[in-house]
Design an enzyme around this catalytic site. Structure first.
Site, PDB file in Angstrom:
ATOM      1  N   ASP A 102       0.891  -1.075   0.117  1.00 53.35           N
ATOM      2  CA  ASP A 102      -0.211   0.058   0.060  1.00 53.35           C
ATOM      3  C   ASP A 102       0.870   1.316  -0.022  1.00 53.35           C
ATOM      4  O   ASP A 102       1.474   1.766   1.011  1.00 53.35           O
ATOM      5  CB  ASP A 102      -1.008   0.056   1.205  1.00 53.35           C
ATOM      6  CG  ASP A 102      -1.862   1.180   1.052  1.00 53.35           C
ATOM      7  OD1 ASP A 102      -2.244   1.569   0.183  1.00 53.35           O
ATOM      8  OD2 ASP A 102      -2.360   1.626   2.350  1.00 53.35           O
ATOM      9  N   ARG A 114     -10.926  -1.026   2.724  1.00 47.14           N
ATOM     10  CA  ARG A 114     -12.471  -1.196   2.964  1.00 47.14           C
ATOM     11  C   ARG A 114     -12.844  -1.313   1.352  1.00 47.14           C
ATOM     12  O   ARG A 114     -14.031  -1.742   1.220  1.00 47.14           O
ATOM     13  CB  ARG A 114     -13.095   0.225   3.537  1.00 47.14           C
ATOM     14  CG  ARG A 114     -12.977   1.547   2.906  1.00 47.14           C
ATOM     15  CD  ARG A 114     -13.137   2.675   3.697  1.00 47.14           C
ATOM     16  NE  ARG A 114     -12.004   2.803   4.526  1.00 47.14           N
ATOM     17  CZ  ARG A 114     -11.871   3.777   5.400  1.00 47.14           C
ATOM     18  NH1 ARG A 114     -12.895   4.545   5.750  1.00 47.14           N
ATOM     19  NH2 ARG A 114     -10.797   3.665   6.409  1.00 47.14           N
ATOM     20  N   LYS A 155       1.401   7.592   0.868  1.00 49.16           N
ATOM     21  CA  LYS A 155       1.903   7.875   2.388  1.00 49.16           C
ATOM     22  C   LYS A 155       3.187   8.656   2.297  1.00 49.16           C
ATOM     23  O   LYS A 155       4.327   8.246   1.582  1.00 49.16           O
ATOM     24  CB  LYS A 155       2.156   6.396   2.676  1.00 49.16           C
ATOM     25  CG  LYS A 155       0.773   5.552   2.830  1.00 49.16           C
ATOM     26  CD  LYS A 155       1.201   4.178   3.500  1.00 49.16           C
ATOM     27  CE  LYS A 155      -0.126   3.449   3.681  1.00 49.16           C
ATOM     28  NZ  LYS A 155      -1.187   3.826   4.557  1.00 49.16           N
ATOM     29  N   ASP A 157       0.128  -4.928   5.165  1.00 51.40           N
ATOM     30  CA  ASP A 157      -1.187  -4.523   4.695  1.00 51.40           C
ATOM     31  C   ASP A 157      -2.012  -5.790   4.315  1.00 51.40           C
ATOM     32  O   ASP A 157      -3.399  -5.604   4.346  1.00 51.40           O
ATOM     33  CB  ASP A 157      -1.452  -3.439   3.846  1.00 51.40           C
ATOM     34  CG  ASP A 157      -2.449  -2.273   4.211  1.00 51.40           C
ATOM     35  OD1 ASP A 157      -2.785  -2.462   5.260  1.00 51.40           O
ATOM     36  OD2 ASP A 157      -2.932  -1.796   3.105  1.00 51.40           O
TER      37      ASP A 157
END
Length: 520
Positions: free
Chosen positions: A292, A374, A299, A311
């Site tokens: 990720d 999600r 990030k 992750d």
């Protein structure tokens, strides 16, 4: 064209169907790839053992009772040393004596086990012993008279868990622990049987740790799917892999969109174990974002992004739990659903503000590309509900930094409106010491409303917004969400975990499934 491709794992042979031996046989094929130590449960005298561990419960007035087979002078010497140290058997106490004259072990460790010894405490005790044993150790004797076979098995299990090593990238890996442990209890056969039941659980944790530790450049979605297929090949597990083309064809646009910027597109891994007749399965859905970057919401913390191979820890926990349940031949139907993605940046990546369409037709405004977990879980939950007809769903993910701010790293946060699922999860956490803390789902009305689409993928408070988003896709299916952000990685060896990916969630989910199934 069929939407399903994959393998049906090797079916149980007649030997597996014979009863007790099945878990050992199933786990044995790959267990030795991880652990070279051996556990023996027959009461056998071992000359010149490297270490003898003498377990002592917390004492009342009677004082410590040493085996009468030890000569009188040795017993007096040991008791004098224990008195000098104020030893009374409290949990965590340990006294070491070296080179006792006429003694049959080179070292004697007298270890306190407290007034009682729970499963988790026994595992931690075994892990602590393993951490202290030197690289040159060849034989260990544990004097465990008076302890139950379950306690002895848990201690041996704890040693196994601590002795895992991930040394794939070491040019000259240190030698792994390679010694024999002789457990002298009251019933060797019963202890051996209890220990065999722990091996599939340990194997599931080892595989989960491997998946978590694999760097993002090597552990992309297809590679993880293939690793999982290989891992379950000796279990009575059906493994099905949906390719990126099939993910797209089935309409799982949320899952597909997260990998849009990578050459490694999204896959869906489904592992199914049927041990409970015709009953609808309990479904475990685990986030498998194999790396990720945050996408265009990049990030920016170097210390954060460098650990983003973790992750995929939720997906690893789901795979490990299904392996454990199958290896133990649990009387349950369980399905593991692991959406696999690779969240990178390129000219084809999903942009902030884009709208993705999930498998159930929900239009999702992607306000933040770093809230990708999600998105893939949405399609995983939809698949479990719509395609597998799950009777209940538990999802698990390293989902939000807000969770870490709320309850830290000693607990996972759990969300649900179903009391029976919550109570089973809390009990499972207490048993395994993978503790959970319930956070509220509501009211928080409208926190994921979108002016542009049906819902958006962020809101405030952050942990609740993630849970609310996922609840939308579970609809009326009983559902519980586990946010395990911050729990997946150990910066240093501690207890049953060596440094690195720790397999958090495997034990929790395994215990939860068995508890929910037994209460139905």
């Amino acid at each position: 064209m069929s939407l399903k491709v994959g393998i049906q794992a090797v079916l149980m042979s007649a030997a597996l169907a014979a009863g007790f031996g099945a878990p050992e046989v199933q786990a044995q094929a790959k267990f030795s790839d991880y652990v070279q130590t051996q556990n023996k449960f027959e009461h056998k005298h071992i000359d010149d053992a490297d270490v003898l561990v003498f377990l002592v419960p917390e004492l009342a007035e009677a004082g410590i009772e040493l085996p009468q087979m030890w000569d009188a002078a040795t017993r007096r010497m040991i008791k004098a040393a224990l008195d000098l140290e104020g030893f009374n058997g409290e949990q965590g106490q340990q006294v070491e004596l070296l080179a006792l004259p006429g003694f049959y072990a080179k070292r004697l460790w007298v270890v306190g086990t407290g007034e009682s010894l729970s499963r988790a405490q026994a595992e931690e005790l075994g892990a602590g012993l393993a951490a202290q044993l030197s690289d040159t150790t060849e034989s260990v004797v544990v004097h465990a008279k008076g302890y139950s076979e379950q306690q002895i098995a848990s201690m041996a299990h704890g040693m196994d868990l601590r002795n895992y090593r991930f040394d794939k990238y070491k040019s000259e890996p240190p030698a792994r622990p390679d010694y024999r442990v002789h457990w002298h209890g009251d019933n060797g056969d019963a202890a051996a049987m209890a220990y065999q039941q722990t091996r599939p659980l340990a194997h599931g944790m080892f595989v989960a740790r491997d998946i978590i530790n694999l760097p993002g450049g090597d552990g992309y979605p297809q590679a993880i799917a293939e690793l999982a297929q290989k891992a379950v090949s000796n279990y009575d597990i059906k493994a099905t892999v949906y390719t990126p083309e099939q993910v797209k064809e089935m309409g799982m646009g949320a899952l597909y969109g997260v990998s849009a910027g990578s050459v490694h597109k999204s896959y869906l891994l489904v592992v199914e174990y049927h041990g409970g007749g015709d009953e609808a399965p309990l479904a475990l859905v685990g986030k498998g974002n194999t790396f990720d970057t945050g996408g265009y919401n990049l990030k920016t913390s170097g210390s954060s992004i460098v650990r983003m191979q973790t992750d995929k820890a939720g997906g690893a926990a789901v795979l490990g739990a299904v392996m454990a349940l199958a290896g133990k031949q649990s009387d349950v139907n369980v399905a593991g659903v692991v959406p696999l993605s690779h969240n990178l940046i390129s000219e084809t990546a999903t942009l902030p503000g884009d709208v993705l369409v999930a498998g159930d037709g929900t239009h999702i405004e992607v306000v933040n590309t770093d809230a990708e977990g999600r998105l893939i879980l949405a399609d995983g939950i939809w698949f479990a509900r719509d395609k597998l007809n799950a009777r209940a769903i538990a999802d698990i993910a390293t989902l939000t930094g807000s969770k870490v701010g709320a309850v830290g790293r000693d607990y996972s946060a759990v969300f649900s409106e179903h009391d029976e699922l919550l109570e089973a999860m809390k009990d499972a956490g207490e048993t395994t010491e993978e503790l959970v803390w319930q956070l509220p789902l509501g009211p928080y009305k409208g926190i994921i409303d979108s002016w542009l689409a049906d819902v958006q993928n962020v809101g405030s408070p952050g942990a609740q917004a993630g849970a609310r988003f996922l609840q939308h896709f579970a609809k009326d299916t009983p559902w519980i969400h586990i946010d395990m952000a911050g729990n997946a990685y150990s910066t240093s060896a501690n207890g049953i975990h060596p440094a690195g990916g720790n397999g958090y969630g495997v034990r929790l989910l395994t215990e939860w499934v068995e508890r929910v199934n037994s209460s139905d």
